[in-house]
Design a protein around this motif. Structure first.
Motif, PDB file in Angstrom:
ATOM      1  N   LEU A 178      48.631 109.416  65.432  1.00 11.58           N
ATOM      2  CA  LEU A 178      50.033 109.494  65.823  1.00 11.58           C
ATOM      3  C   LEU A 178      50.167 109.853  67.302  1.00 11.58           C
ATOM      4  CD1 LEU A 178      51.529 111.217  62.667  1.00 11.58           C
ATOM      5  CD2 LEU A 178      52.079 108.930  63.503  1.00 11.58           C
ATOM      6  N   HIS A 232      49.122 106.724  69.173  1.00 11.14           N
ATOM      7  CA  HIS A 232      49.807 105.498  68.723  1.00 11.14           C
ATOM      8  C   HIS A 232      48.764 104.420  68.388  1.00 11.14           C
ATOM      9  CE1 HIS A 232      53.728 103.628  68.197  1.00 11.14           C
ATOM     10  NE2 HIS A 232      53.208 102.496  68.609  1.00 11.14           N
ATOM     11  N   ALA A 235      50.569 104.861  60.249  1.00  8.34           N
ATOM     12  CA  ALA A 235      51.584 103.945  60.771  1.00  8.34           C
ATOM     13  C   ALA A 235      52.955 104.221  60.173  1.00  8.34           C
ATOM     14  CB  ALA A 235      51.177 102.499  60.499  1.00  8.34           C
ATOM     15  N   ASP A 292      55.121 105.873  62.516  1.00 11.43           N
ATOM     16  CA  ASP A 292      55.777 104.967  63.456  1.00 11.43           C
ATOM     17  C   ASP A 292      57.042 104.379  62.834  1.00 11.43           C
ATOM     18  OD1 ASP A 292      55.768 103.517  65.980  1.00 11.43           O
ATOM     19  OD2 ASP A 292      55.300 101.737  64.814  1.00 11.43           O
ATOM     20  N   SER A 334      59.811 107.125  63.114  1.00 11.85           N
ATOM     21  CA  SER A 334      60.145 107.655  64.429  1.00 11.85           C
ATOM     22  C   SER A 334      61.220 106.803  65.073  1.00 11.85           C
ATOM     23  CB  SER A 334      58.900 107.666  65.324  1.00 11.85           C
ATOM     24  OG  SER A 334      58.527 106.353  65.679  1.00 11.85           O
ATOM     25  N   GLY A 354      59.703 103.578  66.366  1.00 14.89           N
ATOM     26  CA  GLY A 354      59.344 102.675  65.275  1.00 14.89           C
ATOM     27  C   GLY A 354      60.577 102.062  64.638  1.00 14.89           C
TER      28      GLY A 354
END
Length: 292
Positions: A219, A222, A277, A280, A283, A286
């Protein structure tokens, strides 16, 4: 020993008071329902008639109420905080903490926000962790007193940090508990006693906790590819969990949101991605990509 004020005598507030008294502090207490102070008074605490009396009698006042709205209401009647420190251990949001910090600063006081990562019975032991943020000079000045409550950790000058990490840690806990409950109900529906299943579940979860550092690193960086267990494979298991739960008459609602996020990622071509993921997906960055 220092004189300490304590406002709020629910289960947690009373535990805080007991810990302070055990360390020999002079304790001034106030609660809207004065009867809740009886046990602390019997142990040597002094009952104040108003929150202002608590603050004016001490250099350090600890507040532990039901919510931050109650804290704001109590502090509205308090003036003249110059040279005094307010420590708010009430669960709240980062923005609420920053708002209270501003109000205390306007009254010339010093403010620390805190997050209690413990249950009342372990307050006052090293197993109790209390997070603090805000005025660092105030923290250093009162650190010895605060350590009577449990292991103290200062996070930084942003008064909202303690609340943020308090809520973040709780989110992890509730996520764990939701999985434990879903899993155990499934096992029980198959006539496996919960106590028997818990031995398997505990060992499995302890092994899976070794993945936390890797998820965190991915995280931060990324970096979601090169998964040992790609999402496409995990989606098969998740769909089977949902299907089996429904067939057994069990509501899969505790785990369904995770399955939905995995499904969305796979449908957008992320089947080879790692489970990290999903961070993501939720977020702000994301979510923006997903909306395109």
């Amino acid at each position: 020993m220092a004189s300490v004020g304590l406002i709020g005598l629910g289960a947690m507030g009373t535990a805080l008071g007991e810990a302070l008294l055990r360390q020999g502090h002079n304790l001034f207490v106030w609660n809207r329902s004065a009867g809740k102070a009886a046990s602390l008074i019997a142990s040597g605490a002094q009952l104040a008639e108003t929150p202002m009396q608590v603050v004016s009698s001490t250099d350090l006042t600890i507040i532990c109420l039901v919510d931050c709205a109650a804290v704001t209401h109590v502090l509205d009647g308090v003036v003249g905080l110059a040279g005094r420190t307010v420590v708010n251990l009430t669960n709240g949001t980062p923005e609420q903490a920053r708002g209270i910090a501003d109000a205390v600063a306007l009254a010339d006081g010093r403010y620390l926000d805190g997050g209690i990562m413990a249950i009342p019975p372990i307050i006052g032991t090293p197993h109790a962790l209390v997070l603090y943020s805000g005025d660092e000079a105030a923290y250093r000045s009162h650190r010895n007193t605060l350590e009577a409550l449990g292991t103290a950790e200062f996070l930084g000058a942003d008064a909202g940090l303690a609340s943020l990490l308090d809520l973040s840690l709780l989110a992890g806990m509730y996520g764990l508990f939701s999985g434990v409950i879903q899993a155990t109900v499934m096992a029980k529906a198959g006539n496996v006693p919960a106590r028997q299943f818990s031995k398997l579940l505990t060992a499995w979860l302890q092994a899976m906790l070794l993945s936390v550092d890797d998820i965190s690193a991915r995280l931060d960086d990324h970096r979601f590819g090169q998964a040992t267990s790609p999402l496409a494979m995990q989606l098969v298991a998740m769909e089977n969990i949902l299907s089996t739960s429904r067939q057994m008459g069990i509501d899969p609602g505790l785990i369904e949101p995770m399955a939905r996020r995995i499904r969305q990622r796979v449908q957008r071509g992320g089947g080879a991605d790692d489970i990290s993921a999903i961070g993501d997906e939720i977020s702000s960055s994301g979510s923006a990509v997903a909306a395109q």
